[in-house]
Motif scaffolding. Structure first.
Motif: not given
Lengths: 409, 165
Positions: B58-62, B112, B116-117, B131-132, B140-143, B145
């Motif tokens: 998984g990834g998280v946009d910090m 994925e 998304l990231l 998905f896209m 899309p999951l970038r803050k 975006y």
């Protein structure tokens, strides 16, 4: 059974030199084909590879799977799944909602076993915020969760039968599942998306007399599941179709990241309820069902056996359930967990269902990462169904039991 | 590799994998944090220590970086221990080694995360969107975006009314 006997009697009759038999022999001789003898001749009969688009709208895709099959005659050489038709990006939606507001969204992930999704999310938020759930609520969660697992497995057994052409068992399984949905409807008013398990406990206590009804239902199912086993799993034709198709070894299964019943059918006893116990499962006496052949038939049997284990758990939980509150004290709708991250997972009907949540000290989560087991299981399909007949590949899709709300999220 | 003995202890000092200390955190259990250059070494060390089942990536946009999280489970031992590897890549150069050579199951999870990231995985066999649609612009999951079809939405207030109205 009678059919098999009848066909044997017929064979015996024909084998005597009756006029019919003589005619048949003559016909066979006249139709005798000239079979190719050398490799060169066999090669000349080969046809070119055919690319077939499968889905996204087809009864055996279990939702919206689109796959591109590369076929060599009847044999599948390559499968390329194309997913994302149901992608709603719940992970993005979660960042704009408070913790409590996201619970109903989790229902829409794996909609065949929605309560288990509520549970996994609530469990992780409780870990993050340090909330202790009251004992009665934990027992209600176990009872509801196991009934949900039974309902999900009944549904998947029914559809697996349909995949192999057995339409009748489906009706019996759906009928039993319906009884569980009635029980759920009495508890929370909903039949598919329950929003029942919430952060800190459960939304409402079970109504009076419900526990007795749930107990009498599992007693009834305990008897009738034996008949259903005979009807579906013991069926000669079903067995012929299922045994030794879509085989996977334990090493392959681990490499491809299978979890849940498909992993346990290869001999790996990985069940979150036992390996990382949550709720009151350590007090329950049940077996982790393991099979060793790893084929489609084992993946069917394992679900039937898990229903029997779930029945045992429900019986014990109803016997042990204490009185008391059903919601932890001081859980407000404006829940603000401390800064940090948490990972929580439960054993859903399809495998290891996990949430990884990061809090930045505001009422809304900074990031919610969802791992749906169907996503991991579907990934193994190309390796699992390679070089099998196209009809067996359909069975493999069925026995993996993926739910596309969870794959695409 | 001395990762084996963590499977039997329950303290805070739990040995190391590839020279990196294993810590036990409250919410997530055992974890190690590595630099992005060391990810492949750490992942190979984990697999050698018995963590044979990769659950997810998984990834998280910090704010300045993208944090990556790898969750794995050891099925060899009775207690089926879980472990998380954490690492970070800068947003200016979001490239990291792919772990598909170690666990085949990383394939879709890395796709994925790319989709998304926007993290690029070096050595991935088929790094395309999952998905896209293939022609989608942005992650899309970038803050930060944004696209034309997005409706500005501040979220609901906690008393249930919509802030946008």
């Amino acid at each position: 059974m009678d059919l098999i006997k009848m066909s044997r009697v017929k064979e015996q009759r024909v084998s005597k030199k009756t006029p019919i038999k003589q005619d048949l022999d003559k016909l066979e001789q006249s139709l005798e084909l000239e079979l190719p003898e050398t490799d060169k001749e066999i090669d000349s009969l080969r046809t070119e590879e055919l690319i077939v688009n499968f889905g996204p709208q087809h009864p055996s895709t279990h939702g919206v799977l689109r796959a591109v099959f590369t076929l060599d005659g009847e044999i599948v050489r390559k499968i390329e799944p194309h997913i994302g038709y149901l992608h709603r990006c719940f992970e993005k939606i979660a960042e704009k909602r408070t913790y409590a507001q996201f619970v109903p969204f989790t229902d829409r992930m794996d909609y065949i076993s929605a309560v288990l999704n509520n549970w996994a999310y609530s469990l992780t938020v409780e870990k993050l915020a340090g909330i202790k759930v009251p004992e009665r609520a934990e027992y209600i969660r176990v009872i509801i969760g196991e009934l949900q697992r039974i309902a999900a497995h009944l549904f998947s057994l029914g559809t697996m039968g349909v995949e192999a052409g057995a339409l009748t068992p489906f009706l019996y399984f759906i009928d039993e599942r319906e009884k569980i949905l009635w029980l759920f409807e009495r508890v929370c008013g909903a039949r598919l998306t329950y929003n029942y398990i919430n952060i800190g406990g459960v939304r409402a206590d079970v109504p009076e007399g419900w526990l007795e009804d749930a107990l009498s239902f599992v007693h009834h199912l305990k008897k009738s599941i034996i008949d259903y086993d005979k009807l579906l799993i013991g069926n000669y034709i079903f067995k012929k179709r299922m045994v030794d198709t879509g085989k996977f070894s334990a090493v392959e299964a681990l490499d491809w990241g299978l979890t849940g019943p498909p992993l346990r059918s290869t001999g790996v006893a990985y069940d979150v309820r036992r390996s990382d116990p949550y709720s009151v499962y350590p007090r329950m006496d049940f077996d982790v069902v393991v099979r060793y052949n790893g084929d489609n038939y084992d993946r069917v049997i394992i679900r039937s056996e898990e229903i029997k284990q779930s029945i045992r758990i429900v019986e014990q939980a109803i016997e042990q359930i204490p009185d008391g509150p059903i919601m932890a004290e001081g859980v407000s709708r404006e829940l603000v967990p401390p800064i940090g991250d948490a990972y929580g997972h439960v054993e859903s009907a399809r495998g290891d269902l996990g949430y990884y949540i990061i809090s930045d000290g505001t009422p809304k989560p900074y990031r919610v990462k969802i791992h749906g087991p169907s996503f991991g299981n579907l990934q193994a399909l190309p390796a699992m169904a390679k070089d099998s007949y196209i009809a067996d590949a359909i069975l493999t899709i069925g026995t993996l039991d993926t739910v596309f709300g969870e794959v695409d999220r | 590799m001395s990762g084996e003995h963590i499977l039997d202890t329950d303290g805070h000092d739990n040995g190391d994998i590839g020279g990196v200390k294993i810590v036990k955190e409250d919410g997530i259990g055992y974890s190690i944090t590595v630099n992005r250059e060391d990810l492949l070494t750490a992942a190979a060390g984990c697999k050698e220590a018995g963590f044979d089942l990769l659950i997810f990536v998984g990834g998280v946009d910090m704010p300045d970086t993208i944090k990556l999280v790898y969750r794995m489970v050891s099925t060899k031992k009775v207690n089926k221990l879980g472990m998380i590897i954490k690492t970070e890549v800068p947003k200016s150069d979001p490239v990291i080694d792919s772990v598909t050579s170690i666990w085949s199951s990383a394939n879709w999870h890395e796709r994925e995360t790319y989709d998304l990231l926007g993290v690029k995985f070096k050595g991935h066999p088929n790094l395309t969107r999952i998905f896209m649609p293939d022609d989608w612009v942005g992650h899309p999951l970038r803050k930060d975006y944004k696209d034309d079809r997005m409706i500005p939405f501040e979220g609901f207030t906690t008393n249930g009314s919509d802030k946008n109205e």
